[in-house]
Design a protein around this motif. Structure first.
Motif, PDB file in Angstrom:
ATOM      1  N   GLY A  38      49.254  42.043  41.213  1.00 21.04           N
ATOM      2  CA  GLY A  38      50.274  41.158  41.756  1.00 21.04           C
ATOM      3  C   GLY A  38      49.768  39.786  42.159  1.00 21.04           C
ATOM      4  O   GLY A  38      50.515  38.979  42.705  1.00 21.04           O
ATOM      5  N   SER A  39      48.496  39.497  41.876  1.00 19.47           N
ATOM      6  CA  SER A  39      47.913  38.224  42.322  1.00 19.47           C
ATOM      7  C   SER A  39      47.954  37.135  41.252  1.00 19.47           C
ATOM      8  O   SER A  39      47.566  36.006  41.510  1.00 19.47           O
ATOM      9  CB  SER A  39      46.459  38.436  42.728  1.00 19.47           C
ATOM     10  N   GLY A  40      48.394  37.496  40.040  1.00 21.44           N
ATOM     11  CA  GLY A  40      48.425  36.501  38.971  1.00 21.44           C
ATOM     12  C   GLY A  40      47.088  36.321  38.270  1.00 21.44           C
ATOM     13  O   GLY A  40      46.917  35.377  37.506  1.00 21.44           O
ATOM     14  N   GLN A  41      46.131  37.232  38.496  1.00 16.13           N
ATOM     15  CA  GLN A  41      44.817  37.114  37.852  1.00 16.13           C
ATOM     16  C   GLN A  41      44.842  37.557  36.393  1.00 16.13           C
ATOM     17  O   GLN A  41      43.929  37.244  35.643  1.00 16.13           O
ATOM     18  CB  GLN A  41      43.772  37.938  38.618  1.00 16.13           C
ATOM     19  N   VAL A  42      45.870  38.326  36.013  1.00 14.61           N
ATOM     20  CA  VAL A  42      46.032  38.749  34.620  1.00 14.61           C
ATOM     21  C   VAL A  42      47.448  38.373  34.185  1.00 14.61           C
ATOM     22  O   VAL A  42      48.288  38.012  35.011  1.00 14.61           O
ATOM     23  CB  VAL A  42      45.791  40.275  34.435  1.00 14.61           C
ATOM     24  N   ILE A  43      47.724  38.492  32.901  1.00 10.76           N
ATOM     25  CA  ILE A  43      49.051  38.119  32.401  1.00 10.76           C
ATOM     26  C   ILE A  43      50.139  38.962  33.089  1.00 10.76           C
ATOM     27  O   ILE A  43      49.909  40.121  33.439  1.00 10.76           O
ATOM     28  CB  ILE A  43      49.140  38.226  30.868  1.00 10.76           C
TER      29      ILE A  43
END
Length: 146
Positions: A38-43
């Motif tokens: 949920g942190s936006g580190q992956v697509i």
């Protein structure tokens, strides 16, 4: 049994393929990919698939291009004058070059076309416009501490 939820740090093994079956990336032979859900580190499409999964669970996730690297942006393609490119830079189609934006950020571009006067570069992510499939397996879950 612990299930993945947003804010947890997970480790996953994955294999990413294109719709035609071509493998574009895999964690095979490496440590699992670790990131905070949920942190936006992956697509986004991969991030959204993890909540509710359990340790050791495997899943195949189909990620449409809008939830992966987005559609191809025509404004990210640009023809540049050939004389502005140093002679020692190979100009073969498909060559990746590292360039600097006017703001000083490093960016990777691919040569997509050449002619006598210009070289066309594309700054879209190489997987932009592609629907992707990931085979994932949850290898570790570290719960978020509140």
């Amino acid at each position: 049994m612990t299930e993945v939820k947003s804010g947890d740090t997970v480790g996953i093994h994955y294999t990413g393929t294109l719709l035609n079956g071509t493998k574009f990336d895999s964690s095979e032979g490496r440590d699992p990919l670790q990131f905070v859900v949920g942190s936006g580190q992956v697509i986004p499409g991969l991030d959204a698939a993890l909540p509710g999964m359990a340790l050791g669970e495997k899943k195949t996730v189909k990620v449409p291009c809008a939830d992966a690297y987005g559609p191809i942006n025509p404004q990210m393609r640009q023809a540049v004058p050939r004389e502005g490119i140093p002679d020692d830079v190979p100009l073969d189609i498909g060559t990746l070059l590292n360039v600097e934006t006017p703001e000083g950020q490093a960016m990777q571009v691919m040569i997509v076309a050449t002619d006598e006067a210009t070289v066309t570069i594309d700054a879209n992510h190489p997987l932009a416009g592609q629907d992707l499939t990931f085979d994932i397996e949850v290898m570790s879950i570290s719960e978020a501490h509140s």
